[in-house]
Design a protein around this motif. Sequence first.
Motif, PDB file in Angstrom:
ATOM      1  N   GLU A  75       0.839  -1.207   0.000  1.00 49.61           N
ATOM      2  CA  GLU A  75       0.000   0.000   0.000  1.00 49.61           C
ATOM      3  C   GLU A  75       0.874   1.257   0.000  1.00 49.61           C
ATOM      4  O   GLU A  75       0.546   2.238  -0.667  1.00 49.61           O
ATOM      5  N   ALA A  76       1.981   1.215   0.737  1.00 51.90           N
ATOM      6  CA  ALA A  76       2.897   2.358   0.771  1.00 51.90           C
ATOM      7  C   ALA A  76       3.538   2.576  -0.598  1.00 51.90           C
ATOM      8  O   ALA A  76       3.649   3.712  -1.072  1.00 51.90           O
ATOM      9  N   LEU A  77       3.943   1.491  -1.249  1.00 50.62           N
ATOM     10  CA  LEU A  77       4.549   1.620  -2.578  1.00 50.62           C
ATOM     11  C   LEU A  77       3.567   2.230  -3.570  1.00 50.62           C
ATOM     12  O   LEU A  77       3.946   3.059  -4.393  1.00 50.62           O
ATOM     13  N   LEU A  78       2.304   1.864  -3.464  1.00 53.98           N
ATOM     14  CA  LEU A  78       1.297   2.304  -4.434  1.00 53.98           C
ATOM     15  C   LEU A  78       0.462   3.493  -3.956  1.00 53.98           C
ATOM     16  O   LEU A  78      -0.534   3.843  -4.585  1.00 53.98           O
ATOM     17  N   HIS A  79       0.882   4.154  -2.874  1.00 53.60           N
ATOM     18  CA  HIS A  79       0.045   5.219  -2.309  1.00 53.60           C
ATOM     19  C   HIS A  79      -0.179   6.395  -3.256  1.00 53.60           C
ATOM     20  O   HIS A  79      -1.184   7.093  -3.145  1.00 53.60           O
ATOM     21  N   ASP A  80       0.717   6.645  -4.183  1.00 53.80           N
ATOM     22  CA  ASP A  80       0.559   7.730  -5.155  1.00 53.80           C
ATOM     23  C   ASP A  80       0.319   7.196  -6.561  1.00 53.80           C
ATOM     24  O   ASP A  80       0.497   7.927  -7.549  1.00 53.80           O
ATOM     25  N   ALA A  81      -0.088   5.943  -6.688  1.00 51.59           N
ATOM     26  CA  ALA A  81      -0.224   5.307  -8.003  1.00 51.59           C
ATOM     27  C   ALA A  81      -1.189   6.060  -8.925  1.00 51.59           C
ATOM     28  O   ALA A  81      -0.979   6.085 -10.142  1.00 51.59           O
ATOM     29  N   ALA A  82      -2.217   6.681  -8.385  1.00 55.43           N
ATOM     30  CA  ALA A  82      -3.166   7.425  -9.225  1.00 55.43           C
ATOM     31  C   ALA A  82      -2.458   8.520 -10.023  1.00 55.43           C
ATOM     32  O   ALA A  82      -2.879   8.851 -11.142  1.00 55.43           O
ATOM     33  N   GLU A  83      -1.381   9.046  -9.471  1.00 53.69           N
ATOM     34  CA  GLU A  83      -0.649  10.116 -10.150  1.00 53.69           C
ATOM     35  C   GLU A  83      -0.047   9.658 -11.475  1.00 53.69           C
ATOM     36  O   GLU A  83       0.248  10.478 -12.339  1.00 53.69           O
ATOM     37  N   ALA A  84       0.109   8.359 -11.663  1.00 53.21           N
ATOM     38  CA  ALA A  84       0.607   7.834 -12.932  1.00 53.21           C
ATOM     39  C   ALA A  84      -0.339   8.184 -14.075  1.00 53.21           C
ATOM     40  O   ALA A  84       0.078   8.268 -15.231  1.00 53.21           O
ATOM     41  N   PHE A  85      -1.615   8.398 -13.746  1.00 55.93           N
ATOM     42  CA  PHE A  85      -2.628   8.668 -14.753  1.00 55.93           C
ATOM     43  C   PHE A  85      -3.151  10.095 -14.717  1.00 55.93           C
ATOM     44  O   PHE A  85      -3.623  10.595 -15.726  1.00 55.93           O
TER      45      PHE A  85
END
Length: 182
Positions: A75-85
């Motif tokens: 979850e920590a690794l992917l916490h800003d994943a939305a920013e990829a899009f």
Amino acid sequence: MNVQVAVKMKSGPSIMLASGTWFDLLDPWNSHFTIEDISQGLSNICRYAGQCRDFYSVAEHSLHVCDTAAEFKLEALLHDAAEAFIGDITRPLKQLLPEYKAIEANVEAAIYSRFGLNQMATPHVKLADLRVLAAEQSQLMPAGTDYWAAQSDVRPAPVTVEFLSPSNARERFLAKFHELTC
């Protein structure tokens, strides 16, 4: 003549990802994005709207948050994943854009669902994120920018910003993801 564009309308405005897949901003649930799409985007986005000492990617930041978190590493690794899009919008600007915040929340929910992430992780990840933010600001920004951390009793994380190149950040991000999921 048939001209293809990088923005189209499906059920909502869509962008083409580097993988050739379309990502529908209003219907991320039915978009076929992958961890490779996420790592591609995050590794090419500079934190702080580029207003830092040197290029520092969201992917490298995410690695630091993952390493800082005591639990909920994925979850920590992917916490800003939305920013990829949807990009990395600065917090002050984001507060002025309520519609953006709703789109971001929907994209985040689709990512959480796609990767089976635990919503209960949010407070733990936010603490790790704040600790990394305090460490980053002391390394990336003018002296004194991290004043808020001491006033808020936020202990800076023991991280060193490496200014990874986009390709190196992308590979390390993917390696960490596979380490956590295999």
